[in-house]
Design a protein around this motif. Structure first.
Motif, PDB file in Angstrom:
ATOM      1  N   ASP A  85      29.972  38.786  28.871  1.00  0.00           N
ATOM      2  CA  ASP A  85      29.811  38.548  30.308  1.00  0.00           C
ATOM      3  C   ASP A  85      31.037  39.054  31.046  1.00  0.00           C
ATOM      4  OD1 ASP A  85      27.452  37.259  29.829  1.00  0.00           O
ATOM      5  OD2 ASP A  85      28.462  35.346  29.481  1.00  0.00           O
ATOM      6  N   ILE A  86      30.822  39.392  32.304  1.00  0.00           N
ATOM      7  CA  ILE A  86      31.929  39.808  33.154  1.00  0.00           C
ATOM      8  C   ILE A  86      32.190  38.671  34.134  1.00  0.00           C
ATOM      9  CG2 ILE A  86      32.729  41.502  34.809  1.00  0.00           C
ATOM     10  CD1 ILE A  86      32.315  42.580  32.028  1.00  0.00           C
ATOM     11  N   PRO A  87      33.298  37.976  33.992  1.00  0.00           N
ATOM     12  CA  PRO A  87      33.585  36.916  34.953  1.00  0.00           C
ATOM     13  C   PRO A  87      33.958  37.498  36.316  1.00  0.00           C
ATOM     14  CG  PRO A  87      35.393  37.154  33.411  1.00  0.00           C
ATOM     15  CD  PRO A  87      34.330  38.080  32.952  1.00  0.00           C
ATOM     16  N   VAL A  88      33.426  36.897  37.348  1.00  0.00           N
ATOM     17  CA  VAL A  88      33.726  37.319  38.720  1.00  0.00           C
ATOM     18  C   VAL A  88      34.125  36.085  39.510  1.00  0.00           C
ATOM     19  CG1 VAL A  88      32.842  38.426  40.789  1.00  0.00           C
ATOM     20  CG2 VAL A  88      32.076  39.192  38.589  1.00  0.00           C
ATOM     21  N   SER A  89      35.132  36.231  40.351  1.00  0.00           N
ATOM     22  CA  SER A  89      35.552  35.106  41.176  1.00  0.00           C
ATOM     23  C   SER A  89      35.472  35.517  42.634  1.00  0.00           C
ATOM     24  CB  SER A  89      36.983  34.700  40.806  1.00  0.00           C
ATOM     25  OG  SER A  89      37.571  34.020  41.879  1.00  0.00           O
ATOM     26  N   TYR A 127      44.769  32.154  42.329  1.00  0.00           N
ATOM     27  CA  TYR A 127      44.247  31.197  41.360  1.00  0.00           C
ATOM     28  C   TYR A 127      42.947  31.720  40.741  1.00  0.00           C
ATOM     29  CZ  TYR A 127      42.820  26.825  39.271  1.00  0.00           C
ATOM     30  OH  TYR A 127      42.442  25.879  38.370  1.00  0.00           O
ATOM     31  N   GLY A 128      42.083  32.302  41.579  1.00  0.00           N
ATOM     32  CA  GLY A 128      40.844  32.865  41.061  1.00  0.00           C
ATOM     33  C   GLY A 128      41.119  33.949  40.047  1.00  0.00           C
ATOM     34  N   ARG A 129      42.113  34.776  40.322  1.00  0.00           N
ATOM     35  CA  ARG A 129      42.445  35.860  39.402  1.00  0.00           C
ATOM     36  C   ARG A 129      42.991  35.305  38.097  1.00  0.00           C
ATOM     37  NH1 ARG A 129      45.647  38.364  43.617  1.00  0.00           N
ATOM     38  NH2 ARG A 129      43.988  38.061  45.130  1.00  0.00           N
ATOM     39  N   PHE A 130      43.786  34.245  38.192  1.00  0.00           N
ATOM     40  CA  PHE A 130      44.318  33.628  36.970  1.00  0.00           C
ATOM     41  C   PHE A 130      43.178  33.102  36.102  1.00  0.00           C
ATOM     42  CE2 PHE A 130      45.179  29.295  35.406  1.00  0.00           C
ATOM     43  CZ  PHE A 130      45.919  29.626  34.297  1.00  0.00           C
ATOM     44  N   ARG A 131      42.183  32.453  36.732  1.00  0.00           N
ATOM     45  CA  ARG A 131      41.053  31.939  35.946  1.00  0.00           C
ATOM     46  C   ARG A 131      40.246  33.081  35.331  1.00  0.00           C
ATOM     47  NH1 ARG A 131      40.048  26.389  36.580  1.00  0.00           N
ATOM     48  NH2 ARG A 131      38.453  26.743  35.008  1.00  0.00           N
ATOM     49  N   LEU A 132      40.189  34.213  36.052  1.00  0.00           N
ATOM     50  CA  LEU A 132      39.494  35.380  35.514  1.00  0.00           C
ATOM     51  C   LEU A 132      40.155  35.865  34.234  1.00  0.00           C
ATOM     52  CD1 LEU A 132      38.744  37.941  38.307  1.00  0.00           C
ATOM     53  CD2 LEU A 132      37.195  36.784  36.839  1.00  0.00           C
ATOM     54  N   TYR A 133      41.465  35.962  34.272  1.00  0.00           N
ATOM     55  CA  TYR A 133      42.190  36.431  33.086  1.00  0.00           C
ATOM     56  C   TYR A 133      41.923  35.502  31.912  1.00  0.00           C
ATOM     57  CZ  TYR A 133      44.980  40.024  35.386  1.00  0.00           C
ATOM     58  OH  TYR A 133      45.388  41.164  36.009  1.00  0.00           O
ATOM     59  N   MET A 134      41.930  34.196  32.166  1.00  0.00           N
ATOM     60  CA  MET A 134      41.694  33.242  31.076  1.00  0.00           C
ATOM     61  C   MET A 134      40.288  33.430  30.503  1.00  0.00           C
ATOM     62  SD  MET A 134      44.403  31.219  30.880  1.00  0.00           S
ATOM     63  CE  MET A 134      44.286  29.465  30.775  1.00  0.00           C
ATOM     64  N   GLU A 135      39.299  33.640  31.401  1.00  0.00           N
ATOM     65  CA  GLU A 135      37.925  33.781  30.926  1.00  0.00           C
ATOM     66  C   GLU A 135      37.752  35.107  30.184  1.00  0.00           C
ATOM     67  OE1 GLU A 135      35.707  31.540  30.812  1.00  0.00           O
ATOM     68  OE2 GLU A 135      34.260  32.924  29.932  1.00  0.00           O
ATOM     69  N   GLU A 136      38.445  36.153  30.647  1.00  0.00           N
ATOM     70  CA  GLU A 136      38.303  37.446  29.973  1.00  0.00           C
ATOM     71  C   GLU A 136      38.818  37.405  28.547  1.00  0.00           C
ATOM     72  OE1 GLU A 136      39.626  40.944  31.859  1.00  0.00           O
ATOM     73  OE2 GLU A 136      38.399  40.628  33.628  1.00  0.00           O
ATOM     74  N   GLN A 169      36.041  36.206  26.488  1.00  0.00           N
ATOM     75  CA  GLN A 169      35.035  37.238  26.277  1.00  0.00           C
ATOM     76  C   GLN A 169      35.511  38.262  25.252  1.00  0.00           C
ATOM     77  OE1 GLN A 169      32.070  37.001  27.412  1.00  0.00           O
ATOM     78  NE2 GLN A 169      32.554  35.198  28.649  1.00  0.00           N
ATOM     79  N   SER A 170      36.811  38.580  25.282  1.00  0.00           N
ATOM     80  CA  SER A 170      37.330  39.547  24.302  1.00  0.00           C
ATOM     81  C   SER A 170      37.215  38.987  22.892  1.00  0.00           C
ATOM     82  CB  SER A 170      38.789  39.864  24.604  1.00  0.00           C
ATOM     83  OG  SER A 170      38.891  40.512  25.828  1.00  0.00           O
ATOM     84  N   ALA A 171      37.535  37.698  22.747  1.00  0.00           N
ATOM     85  CA  ALA A 171      37.398  37.076  21.428  1.00  0.00           C
ATOM     86  C   ALA A 171      35.940  37.107  20.986  1.00  0.00           C
ATOM     87  CB  ALA A 171      37.910  35.645  21.477  1.00  0.00           C
ATOM     88  N   ARG A 172      35.030  36.898  21.941  1.00  0.00           N
ATOM     89  CA  ARG A 172      33.602  36.938  21.620  1.00  0.00           C
ATOM     90  C   ARG A 172      33.192  38.330  21.140  1.00  0.00           C
ATOM     91  NH1 ARG A 172      29.499  35.687  26.465  1.00  0.00           N
ATOM     92  NH2 ARG A 172      27.578  36.408  25.490  1.00  0.00           N
ATOM     93  N   ILE A 173      33.737  39.368  21.790  1.00  0.00           N
ATOM     94  CA  ILE A 173      33.404  40.741  21.386  1.00  0.00           C
ATOM     95  C   ILE A 173      33.919  41.014  19.979  1.00  0.00           C
ATOM     96  CG2 ILE A 173      33.876  43.152  21.872  1.00  0.00           C
ATOM     97  CD1 ILE A 173      33.912  42.456  24.809  1.00  0.00           C
ATOM     98  N   ILE A 174      35.153  40.592  19.691  1.00  0.00           N
ATOM     99  CA  ILE A 174      35.706  40.856  18.355  1.00  0.00           C
ATOM    100  C   ILE A 174      34.852  40.176  17.296  1.00  0.00           C
ATOM    101  CG2 ILE A 174      37.722  40.532  16.868  1.00  0.00           C
ATOM    102  CD1 ILE A 174      39.464  40.802  19.300  1.00  0.00           C
ATOM    103  N   ARG A 175      34.395  38.946  17.596  1.00  0.00           N
ATOM    104  CA  ARG A 175      33.546  38.244  16.629  1.00  0.00           C
ATOM    105  C   ARG A 175      32.256  38.997  16.356  1.00  0.00           C
ATOM    106  NH1 ARG A 175      34.265  33.497  19.416  1.00  0.00           N
ATOM    107  NH2 ARG A 175      36.142  32.474  18.695  1.00  0.00           N
ATOM    108  N   GLN A 176      31.682  39.604  17.421  1.00  0.00           N
ATOM    109  CA  GLN A 176      30.439  40.353  17.203  1.00  0.00           C
ATOM    110  C   GLN A 176      30.683  41.625  16.405  1.00  0.00           C
ATOM    111  OE1 GLN A 176      28.385  41.139  20.886  1.00  0.00           O
ATOM    112  NE2 GLN A 176      29.064  39.164  21.678  1.00  0.00           N
ATOM    113  N   LEU A 177      31.895  42.187  16.529  1.00  0.00           N
ATOM    114  CA  LEU A 177      32.154  43.467  15.867  1.00  0.00           C
ATOM    115  C   LEU A 177      32.383  43.311  14.376  1.00  0.00           C
ATOM    116  CD1 LEU A 177      34.423  45.051  18.543  1.00  0.00           C
ATOM    117  CD2 LEU A 177      32.307  46.021  17.720  1.00  0.00           C
ATOM    118  N   ILE A 178      32.793  42.122  13.946  1.00  0.00           N
ATOM    119  CA  ILE A 178      33.123  41.941  12.528  1.00  0.00           C
ATOM    120  C   ILE A 178      31.909  42.221  11.626  1.00  0.00           C
ATOM    121  CG2 ILE A 178      33.818  40.223  10.818  1.00  0.00           C
ATOM    122  CD1 ILE A 178      35.742  39.158  12.992  1.00  0.00           C
ATOM    123  N   PRO A 179      30.698  41.651  11.900  1.00  0.00           N
ATOM    124  CA  PRO A 179      29.559  42.051  11.057  1.00  0.00           C
ATOM    125  C   PRO A 179      29.161  43.510  11.239  1.00  0.00           C
ATOM    126  CG  PRO A 179      28.869  40.536  12.780  1.00  0.00           C
ATOM    127  CD  PRO A 179      30.343  40.547  12.804  1.00  0.00           C
TER     128      PRO A 179
END
Lengths: 409, 172, 261
Positions: free
Chosen positions: A261-265, A271-280, A283-293
């Motif tokens: 997902d692409i987080p949008v604020s 503050y919105g930008r800070f929360r975006l960075y945290m959410e991204e 998402q990056s960790a989620r992508i790495i998990r999908q790439l392992i298999p």
């Protein structure tokens, strides 16, 4: 002993006696929260900024000039030094531009590794953002915690390519190495760890922290039109409510196959930008998990097969005559892409990182222009800082997440 | 009447240590080296990493200071461009004596890979350098080692900086 | 004979090129009918001198005097709301011209257009800063790097190089290691010109070796103390390389006979 020199005492940074009752303050180039070598000349009325003038170029190293004097493969390690917090994304953006120009595509295993490294670099860069932004605003402990996790990510990069900071982990046409044994397991562990830490350490320390919210909320507000007009990209644009991510809209590598997902604020503030960075980072960790298999299902080929442009694998060079001849020509003369021009954008952690390459059919690029996101984010400062208070200046510089390697190039 | 015999030389004696003024001053100087946060380029990130949690510079008495007036060591971490060179010299002049300079990374040592019009080819053209630290970028361990070498160097020199000659400043 | 090097382009060049080698060209595709790009070309009408699609992006060549109007049409009727990049390419050696390009982005359609125009040396270009504020910094950088003047720019000043710099670094006539002014810039600025002799010229040769330097170079085969003077009174004479590739072996070695024996 003091050596004599011609430098006059530097008192012109403070200018008290002015008729219009404003004060000129020189901020930088050596300032602990200038994120490198930003120099700001601020005109203050009381504590309010009336005029801001960003002065850049203190890290200008002539990288675009070097590109005109180096063959395409020689230039690749220089791109490390552009955005030095996430080196692989620069290597990748450059390699992708050259690959588009010569019309080749990396093999699937190389694509999986590249995508993994890109996302790992995004996590490294975002952790660095959270750490330094918090340090600038005054939360020292977040800096220490975030650097702890960043070191684990750096260990993963080091396991793969041997370098901590300047990776050069991507080559034109693929990647140089396969993943070492046990890397995937470590990456999976790291993903779990980072997810946990984002929620329970940085999130717990900052998200609802009263001081943090007071310092960041409604500071550095950019409207969507302004963000577009100033050339903002990446989290700066998404923080203003524009849903634009090159990974989704103009997908490269494996991003079209991945689920994220692409987080949008639409808060438009820091503050919105800070929360975006945290959410991204999630998402990056989620992508790495999908790439392992996905990695396990690929063939072991790492570099594209294009003998005119790319050297054969080492075993072939050592055993086959023609491969050796090609390798010799490519090393001594460099590859010659066809005539033409290309502009390839990629989504680096800071925003849209694009390389414009003009080739005249020579082994040296005729012109290489690096479209760096931070350069335009620095330009935005001259409008964003006007009307804010001097205490918020550091917060606003922190929230733009500029890196001077790519601002000045 | 009890006889009190105190053996001053033994460890349980009175808390007296004999030393020279040089050693005492240098002990103090070398164990609280405060560097200036002078991040120029990529090496600055490694300098921050060495100050952060894993490499933990504080245990060596090294605390980064933001002002040149409070700093003893200038770690020139990264590429020094010609536009910036004036400011580097100005900061060096603003530091109080005694002061030392570590040139961190290839770019600061010799210009490194940036053999271009905009880069100063070695900061020793404008600032006297004590320790050259190779690498692009040097690892935090390397910076720690450089700092330990600098401590060693400080312990060898005379507390009165005017008495220092080439022979007692040299590292072996 | 020394190899001739052209003075109008001192950048890196291939030292050997096959005589019969012809560089291929990246295919330039025609704009497909009914596509988004066709609408863009239609909206521009006769302002577009030439238009084609190269690697997925539309390239439009226009007249340099019309750049503001073209970008205005693209922004207002075609939805190109962001100017990602704007810079120039130096073709002075070949055509006596600069090629300027504007890289535009349409966010709703995810399409990119490159607007290209050419100006002669010494000509100025109209600023597009009222349309795209990002051009503020981009045009300043272009002025700094190429010396191209931009009309109606709010603050046209050098941006990356210092204000007192001479020359425009990205011109093809400017060497990568800089000119005389660049090599002494920091010394002149900090210490003054009289210190040039004290500090000495820059070392641009990465393979330079000082024979008598025992601090930075070790000896092979025998040891010398650190910092010792091993020159033994010799005056340092730098290694002399051959100035020419050809050596005249016929000078004194042989004798031309007048008649055959």
């Amino acid at each position: 002993m003091q050596q004599p020199n011609k430098l006059t005492p530097f008192f012109e940074n403070l200018n008290f006696e002015r008729e219009d009752n404003t004060m000129v303050i020189n901020f930088g180039p050596q300032h602990p929260s200038a994120h490198g070598q930003l120099r700001l000349v601020l005109e203050l009325d009381g504590e309010q900024v009336v005029k801001a003038y960003p002065d850049i170029g203190y890290l200008h190293r002539g990288i675009e000039k070097m590109a005109e004097n180096m063959t395409y493969n020689e230039f690749l390690p220089t791109t490390d030094r552009l955005d030095y917090i996430a080196s692989t994304s620069n290597n990748y953006a450059y390699a992708l531009a050259v690959e588009k120009l010569i019309g080749i595509e990396a093999p699937r295993r190389a694509q999986v590794i590249r995508t993994m490294l890109l996302e790992l670099n995004r996590i490294i860069s975002h952790l660095f953002f959270v750490a330094t932004h918090a340090l600038d605003v005054g939360a020292m402990s977040v800096f220490l915690y975030a650097f702890r996790e960043r070191e684990f990510a750096m260990d993963l990069m080091e396991d793969y390519c041997g370098a901590r900071l300047t990776h050069s982990a991507v080559r034109i046409g693929g990647v140089p190495l396969d993943l070492p044994a046990g890397w995937l397991e470590n990456a999976a562990t790291f993903c779990d760890k980072i997810d946990h830490e984002i929620e329970h350490t940085y999130g717990a320390l900052l998200n609802e922290n009263r001081i943090w919210k007071m310092r960041l909320e409604d500071v550095g507000v950019i409207s969507a039109e302004n963000a577009l007009s100033w050339g903002c990209t990446g989290p700066m644009l998404r923080g203003s409510g524009v849903n634009w991510d090159i990974r989704k809209e103009e997908p490269y590598e494996l991003y079209s196959e991945l689920d994220f997902d692409i987080p949008v604020s639409d808060r438009c503030d820091s503050y919105g930008r800070f929360r975006l960075y945290m959410e991204e980072m999630h998402q990056s960790a989620r992508i790495i998990r999908q790439l392992i298999p996905m990695y396990k299902k690929t063939e072991p080929q790492l570099m594209a097969h294009a003998p005119q442009y790319i050297s054969a694998p080492k075993e072939e060079i050592m055993t086959q005559n023609y491969a050796l001849m090609q390798h010799f020509v490519l090393v001594t003369q460099g590859m010659r892409p066809p005539k033409g021009e290309v502009y390839v954008p990629t989504e680096s952690p800071k925003g849209e990182l694009g390389f414009y390459i003009k080739s005249e059919g020579e082994p040296y690029a005729y012109r290489l222009k690096c479209r760096a996101p931070s350069f335009f984010h620095t330009g935005l400062l001259q409008e964003l800082l006007v009307g804010t208070y001097i205490a918020d200046v550091v917060t606003i510089i922190g929230t733009t997440n500029i890196v001077f390697g790519e601002v000045d190039r | 009447m009890a006889q009190h015999q105190v053996n001053y030389a033994s460890s349980a004696g009175l808390p007296i240590a004999l030393t020279s003024v040089d050693k005492l001053v240098n002990w103090g100087r070398s164990n609280s080296l405060w560097p200036l946060t002078y991040g120029l380029a990529c090496c600055a990130i490694e300098m921050m990493a060495s100050g952060a949690s894993r490499y933990d510079f504080d245990r060596m008495g090294t605390i980064f200071r933001a002002s040149p007036r409070q700093a003893d060591v200038m770690i020139l971490a990264g590429t020094l461009s010609k536009k910036h060179s004036e400011f580097a010299r100005r900061l060096y002049d603003q530091m109080t004596e005694p002061k030392w300079v570590i040139s961190m990374g290839s770019c600061a040592n010799t210009g490194g890979m940036f053999n271009t019009y905009a880069t100063v080819q070695g900061v020793d053209r404008i600032i006297p350098v004590d320790i050259y630290l190779p690498g692009c970028a040097p690892r935090p361990e390397t910076l720690q080692y450089a700092l330990m070498m600098l401590q060693k160097k400080i312990r060898r020199e005379s507390a009165n900086m005017n008495n220092n000659t080439k022979s007692n400043l040299r590292l072996v | 004979m020394r190899k001739y090097t052209p003075k109008d382009n001192v950048q890196g060049k291939a030292y050997y090129t096959d005589r019969f080698w012809v560089a291929p060209r990246v295919p330039r595709l025609d704009v497909e009918a009914e596509s988004h790009f066709a609408d863009v070309v239609k909206a521009l009408g006769r302002k577009a001198k030439e238009s084609y699609v190269e690697i997925g992006q539309l390239v439009v060549h226009i007249k340099a005097t019309e750049n503001f109007n073209v970008l205005k049409i693209l922004k207002e009727s075609c939805g190109y709301t962001q100017c990602s990049e704007q810079s120039a390419v130096d073709y002075l050696a070949k055509d006596g011209e600069f090629e300027l390009f504007y890289q535009l982005l349409n966010i709703s359609e995810a399409k990119r257009v490159r607007v290209v125009c050419r100006i002669k040396e010494g000509e100025a270009i109209e600023s597009v800063q009222p349309l795209f504020k990002s051009a503020n910094f981009a045009e300043r950088e272009m002025f700094d790097m190429f010396g191209i003047k931009v009309n109606n720019h709010p603050f046209l000043k050098r941006i990356l190089m210092p204000d007192d710099w001479e020359g425009h670094p990205l011109l093809k006539t400017y060497p990568m290691i800089g000119d005389e002014f660049a090599s002494w810039y920091e010394v002149d600025k900090i210490f003054g010109k009289e210190y040039r002799d004290v500090i000495g010229p820059e070392n641009r040769d990465p393979a330079r070796i000082d024979r008598y330097d025992t601090k930075r170079f070790s000896r092979v085969g025998y040891e010398v103390p650190f910092g010792a003077d091993i020159s033994e009174g010799e005056i340092e004479n730098p290694i002399e390389y051959s100035e020419t590739v050809l050596v005249d072996y016929t000078k004194n070695s042989s004798k031309q006979l007048d008649e055959r024996r």
